[in-house]
Each structure stands twice: as C-alpha cells, then as structure tokens.
Design a protein around this motif. Structure first.
Motif, PDB file in Angstrom:
ATOM      1  N   THR A  21     -33.972 -52.465  77.990  1.00 53.95           N
ATOM      2  CA  THR A  21     -34.727 -52.306  78.479  1.00 53.95           C
ATOM      3  C   THR A  21     -35.701 -52.985  79.262  1.00 53.95           C
ATOM      4  N   VAL A  74     -39.446 -46.030  87.765  1.00 53.58           N
ATOM      5  CA  VAL A  74     -37.978 -45.746  86.832  1.00 53.58           C
ATOM      6  C   VAL A  74     -38.579 -44.444  85.511  1.00 53.58           C
ATOM      7  N   LEU A 133     -30.309 -46.639  80.133  1.00 48.95           N
ATOM      8  CA  LEU A 133     -30.546 -47.162  80.607  1.00 48.95           C
ATOM      9  C   LEU A 133     -29.963 -47.037  82.442  1.00 48.95           C
ATOM     10  N   ARG A 134     -29.626 -45.693  82.734  1.00 43.94           N
ATOM     11  CA  ARG A 134     -29.271 -45.722  84.018  1.00 43.94           C
ATOM     12  C   ARG A 134     -29.265 -46.480  85.587  1.00 43.94           C
ATOM     13  N   LEU A 135     -28.836 -47.226  86.111  1.00 42.89           N
ATOM     14  CA  LEU A 135     -29.493 -48.062  87.473  1.00 42.89           C
ATOM     15  C   LEU A 135     -28.908 -47.256  88.559  1.00 42.89           C
ATOM     16  N   CYS A 149     -34.316 -58.597  86.765  1.00 37.94           N
ATOM     17  CA  CYS A 149     -34.256 -57.685  87.459  1.00 37.94           C
ATOM     18  C   CYS A 149     -35.758 -58.763  88.628  1.00 37.94           C
ATOM     19  N   LEU A 174     -26.617 -54.439  80.901  1.00 39.20           N
ATOM     20  CA  LEU A 174     -26.786 -52.714  80.869  1.00 39.20           C
ATOM     21  C   LEU A 174     -27.036 -52.555  79.685  1.00 39.20           C
ATOM     22  N   TYR A 211     -29.450 -49.543  94.083  1.00 39.29           N
ATOM     23  CA  TYR A 211     -29.836 -50.777  93.207  1.00 39.29           C
ATOM     24  C   TYR A 211     -28.819 -51.859  93.272  1.00 39.29           C
ATOM     25  N   LEU A 212     -28.374 -51.362  92.253  1.00 42.24           N
ATOM     26  CA  LEU A 212     -26.512 -51.749  90.915  1.00 42.24           C
ATOM     27  C   LEU A 212     -25.729 -52.448  92.590  1.00 42.24           C
ATOM     28  N   LEU A 254     -34.913 -55.407  83.009  1.00 36.26           N
ATOM     29  CA  LEU A 254     -36.011 -54.682  84.286  1.00 36.26           C
ATOM     30  C   LEU A 254     -36.932 -56.138  84.463  1.00 36.26           C
ATOM     31  N   VAL A 265     -35.470 -47.011  91.055  1.00 33.76           N
ATOM     32  CA  VAL A 265     -34.204 -48.022  91.173  1.00 33.76           C
ATOM     33  C   VAL A 265     -33.417 -47.250  89.830  1.00 33.76           C
ATOM     34  N   ALA A 266     -34.200 -46.535  88.734  1.00 36.37           N
ATOM     35  CA  ALA A 266     -33.039 -46.104  87.786  1.00 36.37           C
ATOM     36  C   ALA A 266     -33.894 -45.679  86.746  1.00 36.37           C
TER      37      ALA A 266
END
Length: 146
Positions: free
Chosen positions: A113, A81, A134-136, A120, A130, A140-141, A117, A98-99
């Motif tokens: 976050t 990450v 945080l951007r995936l 996940c 989400l 991965y998304l 995670l 992944v992020a």
C-alpha cells in the motif's frame, strides 16, 4: 529510492502504533508524528506537514477519525487515508480521505500500500496494481484515470 514518505499515524491503540511505526520505517518511510485524539492529530499534522496521514476511525476521548479528515481535508499536499476495521462503512464519500486500508493488516499489505501511495504522490498515475486491502475513494480513483 526517492525521498521517504513523511507519515503521521493517528491511532489510539499503542500496539498498533508501534507495529505501524516499525512496518513503515522498515519500508523506508519516516513517521513524523503520532496522535491518539482528533484534536492532537490535527495539531501534529499541521505542525509536521506529512505526505500521508493514516487515520483510525475510533479515537480516544470520543473523538473520531472523521473529525480529523474533516479538519484536514483542505490542507494542501496531505493525503488522508483511513485505517479501520470498519472499511465497509465507506461507500461513495470517503469524508475527505482518498483511501481506506482494512484492519487487520499485514506487513505485506502495508508495504504494498505504501509503495502504491508513494507512486500516487510522487509519479501519478501509479503503474502498480491496486494492492489487496486498499480501497480508493471513487473520486480519487477517477482522478487517477481508473
């Protein structure tokens, strides 16, 4: 609560490392190592086998978080990450991560976050929304069914 996440922090700003260690440990997780350069980060991650490696883009000695991600991308069960003020740099390819968590971050962003995670990792797909900040990675998304 399940087992704490084991986390390595790759960041060359000492105050940010200390802040992250406090926030992560207060959230019930374990910081198993820190590093300030790409070479050290790869060594620490391979030695400690963390669940998550939080990686800043700009590191000491002219090294880059991208180098860390490239070297660790094939490591099993290690979620990479990025943690950076340059979150807009990432478009379709997250360079093996992944992020991306955007800096500056708050206690709430880190807490939410890490909870997301953890879902996940422990019980995919996550049931939480989400978190902000945080951007995936698109791939991965998609693997999460999102």
């Amino acid at each position: 609560m399940s087992e704490p996440l084991r986390i390595v922090v790759v960041e060359d700003e000492a105050l940010i490392v200390m802040q992250l260690e406090i926030l992560l440990e207060e959230a019930g997780h374990e910081v198993v190592g820190t590093a300030v350069s790409a070479r050290d980060a790869v060594a620490v991650a391979r030695r400690t086998r963390p669940d998550i490696v939080l990686i800043d883009l700009q590191l000491k000695g002219g090294s880059s978080g991208l180098d860390v991600a490239k070297d660790l991308a094939d490591e099993p069960a290690m979620m990479l990450v990025f943690l950076t003020a340059n979150a807009s740099r990432f478009h379709d390819d997250f360079a093996g991560a992944v992020a991306v968590i955007a800096k500056p971050f708050s206690e709430a962003i880190i807490g939410n976050t890490m909870g997301f995670l953890e879902e996940c990792i422990r019980t995919p797909p996550p049931v939480s929304n989400l978190p902000l900040g945080l951007r995936l990675a698109p791939g991965y998304l998609a693997s999460l069914g999102g």
